[in-house]
Design an enzyme around this catalytic site. Structure first.
Site, PDB file in Angstrom:
ATOM      1  N   ASP A   1      -2.774  -1.284  -6.319  1.00 17.01           N
ATOM      2  CA  ASP A   1      -3.215  -1.987  -7.526  1.00 17.01           C
ATOM      3  C   ASP A   1      -4.655  -2.468  -7.400  1.00 17.01           C
ATOM      4  O   ASP A   1      -5.399  -2.522  -8.390  1.00 17.01           O
ATOM      5  CB  ASP A   1      -2.301  -3.182  -7.804  1.00 17.01           C
ATOM      6  CG  ASP A   1      -0.976  -2.752  -8.405  1.00 17.01           C
ATOM      7  OD1 ASP A   1      -0.504  -1.654  -8.058  1.00 17.01           O
ATOM      8  OD2 ASP A   1      -0.412  -3.514  -9.210  1.00 17.01           O
TER       9      ASP A   1
ATOM     10  N   CYS B   1       3.994  -2.609  -0.980  1.00 13.03           N
ATOM     11  CA  CYS B   1       3.146  -3.131  -2.048  1.00 13.03           C
ATOM     12  C   CYS B   1       3.820  -3.160  -3.416  1.00 13.03           C
ATOM     13  O   CYS B   1       4.966  -2.782  -3.571  1.00 13.03           O
ATOM     14  CB  CYS B   1       1.823  -2.379  -2.082  1.00 13.03           C
ATOM     15  SG  CYS B   1       0.777  -2.820  -0.659  1.00 13.03           S
ATOM     16  N   ASP B   2       3.033  -3.558  -4.408  1.00 15.34           N
ATOM     17  CA  ASP B   2       3.493  -4.135  -5.666  1.00 15.34           C
ATOM     18  C   ASP B   2       4.652  -3.436  -6.369  1.00 15.34           C
ATOM     19  O   ASP B   2       5.678  -4.033  -6.640  1.00 15.34           O
ATOM     20  CB  ASP B   2       2.318  -4.220  -6.637  1.00 15.34           C
ATOM     21  CG  ASP B   2       1.227  -5.151  -6.139  1.00 15.34           C
ATOM     22  OD1 ASP B   2       1.029  -5.223  -4.925  1.00 15.34           O
ATOM     23  OD2 ASP B   2       0.572  -5.796  -6.958  1.00 15.34           O
ATOM     24  N   LYS B   3       4.495  -2.166  -6.745  1.00 17.10           N
ATOM     25  CA  LYS B   3       5.527  -1.500  -7.532  1.00 17.10           C
ATOM     26  C   LYS B   3       6.478  -0.694  -6.650  1.00 17.10           C
ATOM     27  O   LYS B   3       7.519  -0.236  -7.119  1.00 17.10           O
ATOM     28  CB  LYS B   3       4.906  -0.558  -8.577  1.00 17.10           C
ATOM     29  CG  LYS B   3       3.806  -1.196  -9.413  1.00 17.10           C
ATOM     30  CD  LYS B   3       4.229  -2.503 -10.064  1.00 17.10           C
ATOM     31  CE  LYS B   3       3.064  -3.223 -10.699  1.00 17.10           C
ATOM     32  NZ  LYS B   3       2.058  -3.715  -9.728  1.00 17.10           N
TER      33      LYS B   3
ATOM     34  N   CYS C   1      -2.046  -7.734   0.986  1.00 17.21           N
ATOM     35  CA  CYS C   1      -3.088  -8.769   0.916  1.00 17.21           C
ATOM     36  C   CYS C   1      -2.503 -10.159   1.178  1.00 17.21           C
ATOM     37  O   CYS C   1      -1.443 -10.514   0.642  1.00 17.21           O
ATOM     38  CB  CYS C   1      -3.787  -8.715  -0.440  1.00 17.21           C
ATOM     39  SG  CYS C   1      -4.659  -7.158  -0.715  1.00 17.21           S
TER      40      CYS C   1
ATOM     41  N   GLU D   1      -2.873  -4.934 -15.371  1.00 17.87           N
ATOM     42  CA  GLU D   1      -3.136  -6.286 -14.872  1.00 17.87           C
ATOM     43  C   GLU D   1      -4.522  -6.727 -15.316  1.00 17.87           C
ATOM     44  O   GLU D   1      -5.482  -5.954 -15.257  1.00 17.87           O
ATOM     45  CB  GLU D   1      -3.087  -6.301 -13.336  1.00 17.87           C
ATOM     46  CG  GLU D   1      -1.698  -6.233 -12.759  1.00 17.87           C
ATOM     47  CD  GLU D   1      -1.694  -6.336 -11.245  1.00 17.87           C
ATOM     48  OE1 GLU D   1      -0.610  -6.515 -10.683  1.00 17.87           O
ATOM     49  OE2 GLU D   1      -2.760  -6.229 -10.629  1.00 17.87           O
TER      50      GLU D   1
ATOM     51  N   SER E   1      -2.047 -10.081 -12.041  1.00 18.79           N
ATOM     52  CA  SER E   1      -1.798  -9.907 -10.622  1.00 18.79           C
ATOM     53  C   SER E   1      -1.269 -11.210 -10.050  1.00 18.79           C
ATOM     54  O   SER E   1      -1.533 -12.288 -10.583  1.00 18.79           O
ATOM     55  CB  SER E   1      -3.099  -9.529  -9.924  1.00 18.79           C
ATOM     56  OG  SER E   1      -2.996  -9.704  -8.526  1.00 18.79           O
TER      57      SER E   1
END
Length: 564
Positions: free
Chosen positions: A88, A129-131, A201, A452, A478
């Protein structure tokens, strides 16, 4: 439980390994170096989301090897296949950000495709990570074969000009350059130090939030969320996960035995206690649907009302993910909530034990990082669902990251039909204290893909407007976002929701404690505007493209942006 996709009662892999009419199948396995005894064991998929495009995944290969070693030690046959993953951070701020939400659905579909096609008995899902994490959990719920997740762990923080920093500090530094508070040479130095190595992160972004909620759901081993990426303990945990998947298989413990309504309530309670990313309001409902649970925004609101907010990590606070790990991590936080009767300790988990057994004896080791429940940061959870004339179906705000001065705010709308236009206005000094920036046609259908709005929100902070300017969008944010930033406004602009009818200067009223989001315009005036409304030309996309297909199929953000 009766489920045609379940592994109860026999090896699913016998469909591809056993019988006279499977000689050709066995021969194909032999050609890859397997032997007959390998095919008599459970075949365990190791779904590896390694790539060289993102720090959260670049280090996953040693973890994958550790998982496979654990599977082999426990009597299974590990077979690895790859999974896509989008960064992202690299996708943000341009058309690439249309892709991450879409990738969530593709990840779930691709795993289903590979597992069904090859007759696996169980799977270990290597994510970070995110998704990727929610997509993998969706696949686990849909397939309902024994499954366990292993995350790559969070990145460490670094120092710049004598201060501890991470990715989110760098984003806000871009605004400081525009203001003249930081030179371009200093920014160059900063960007080379802000992200010191591999891992997700080091902040309360969506990646770490979802990994924490995976632990709260019970779908990973204890401490699976926060062991730092570079620690040897992370590799040891991966090896134990490989061993644990065989225990789940042998005991017929399936994802739907773990991801129950009570488990989702545990996850939401932890979400509120950590002040997690607003993206959880998209991902948890999508995961829940795969196991037959209807998880509404009302349930989020109900749990938020009774769950205290206990930790404040970057960007809203000054602590990092490693600080939370060293303070006791998710087990200590959940044990604190359990002491107040705020979670269900009897939920079964991927350890083969209950959540209560997993967290027993875990104590908060630093009360400045994880607050005790009797001394919370706030008595209510760190996310809030707002409703009103601007958002009849709802909107989401990370209330934990909102400055006290902005919890109640009223101001004139500054309206933009795309993120890029808003960003130009913010950096151009055209946004004044008191304004409410509106970014629309960025919703699930309007984007499409629900980009985002990280850069505009960070620009507002960097330009020194974080305590005087609000931002409202039908897009999303985000986990790195802070400030009075309200997303997921529904119905979205592309569907003609009230956000589409706002004009420059209209007054918008925000009252986060009262859970209200109002457009102070006479309803009759809005009715007249609706008669001449149509989506702008800029929302047009190429017919037959992936995004056009997504636009046709995706549903409301208030229901998780699920494909219908």
């Amino acid at each position: 439980m009766t489920d045609p996709k379940s592994s109860r009662g026999s090896l699913r892999s016998s469909l591809v390994t056993q019988g006279i009419d499977r000689a050709t199948h066995r021969s194909l396995f032999y050609s890859m170096g397997l032997c007959r005894s390998d095919l008599e064991k459970p075949l365990v998929a190791v779904v590896n989301s390694f790539n060289e495009l993102m720090p959260g995944h670049v280090h996953l290969q040693p973890l994958c090897q550790a998982i496979k070693l654990g599977i082999a030690e426990a009597g299974g046959t590990p077979l690895e296949f790859p999974c896509i993953a989008v960064c992202d951070g690299i996708a943000t701020g341009h058309q690439g950000m249309k892709m991450p939400m879409l990738s969530r659905e593709m990840i779930a579909d691709l795993i289903e495709l590979m597992v069904v096609a090859h007759g696996f008995d169980a799977m270990v899902l290597l994510t970070n990570c995110d998704k990727v994490t929610p997509g993998m959990l969706m696949a686990a719920g849909r397939l309902n074969i024994p499954a366990i997740l292993v995350s790559g762990g969070p990145m460490d923080h670094n120092t710049f000009q004598g201060k501890k920093v991470c990715y989110t500090d760098l984003i806000e530094a871009e605004g400081r350059v525009v203001l003249g508070d930081l030179s371009e040479a200093e920014l160059t130095q900063f960007e080379q130090t802000a992200c010191p190595g591999s891992g997700s992160c080091a902040m309360m972004g969506t990646a770490n939030t979802m990994n924490m909620l995976t632990e709260a759901l019970g779908m990973t081993l204890t401490d699976g969320a926060l062991i730092p990426a570079v620690y040897g303990a992370r590799i040891a945990l991966a090896r134990r996960a490989g061993q644990a998947i065989l225990e789940l298989h042998n005991r017929n413990i399936l994802p739907r035995d773990i991801m129950t309504p009570k488990a989702f309530e545990n996850a939401i309670a932890v979400d509120m206690a950590i002040g997690g990313s607003t993206n959880t309001c998209l991902h948890l409902p999508a995961i829940a649907r795969e196991v037959g649970i209807d998880l509404t925004m009302d349930r989020f609101s109900e749990i938020a009302e009774k769950t205290p907010h206990l930790t404040l990590l970057k960007p809203a606070g000054q602590h990092f993910t490693r600080d939370m790990y060293e303070a006791g991590g998710i087990p200590a936080l959940m044990n604190e909530l359990n002491g107040r009767g705020l979670i269900h300790p009897d939920c079964l988990t991927a350890t083969g034990r209950t959540m209560g057994e997993n967290i027993a004896g875990r104590q908060i080791l630093n009360a400045e990082v994880i607050h005790p429940a009797d001394r919370p940061i706030s008595p209510k959870g760190g996310l809030a669902i707002l409703k009103g004339s601007l958002a009849p179906e709802g909107a989401v705000v990370k209330s934990a990251a909102v400055a006290r001065e902005m919890l109640v705010h009223s101001g004139p709308a500054r309206v933009f039909d795309r993120e890029e236009e808003a960003l130009e206005a913010i950096f151009g000094g055209r946004i004044m204290p008191g304004d409410v920036v509106v970014i629309r046609y960025e919703g699930p259908k309007g984007g499409p893909g629900m980009r985002e709005q990280l850069l505009p929100t960070s620009a507002i902070i960097g330009m020194g407007l974080g305590k005087t300017v609000a931002l409202i969008t039908d897009g999303r944010f985000s986990g790195a976002t802070q400030g009075a930033c309200i997303g997921h406004v529904s119905p979205e602009a592309y569907l003609g929701g009230p956000i589409a009818l706002i004009k420059e200067g209209d007054r918008i009223e925000i009252d986060i404690p009262a859970r209200k989001l109002e457009l102070a315009v006479d309803p009759k005036i809005l009715e007249e505007r609706k008669k001449t409304w149509k989506p702008p030309e800029s929302t047009n996309i190429e017919k037959g493209s992936l995004l056009e297909r997504y636009r046709r199929m995706v549903g409301s953000a208030m229901k998780g942006s699920i494909l219908e």
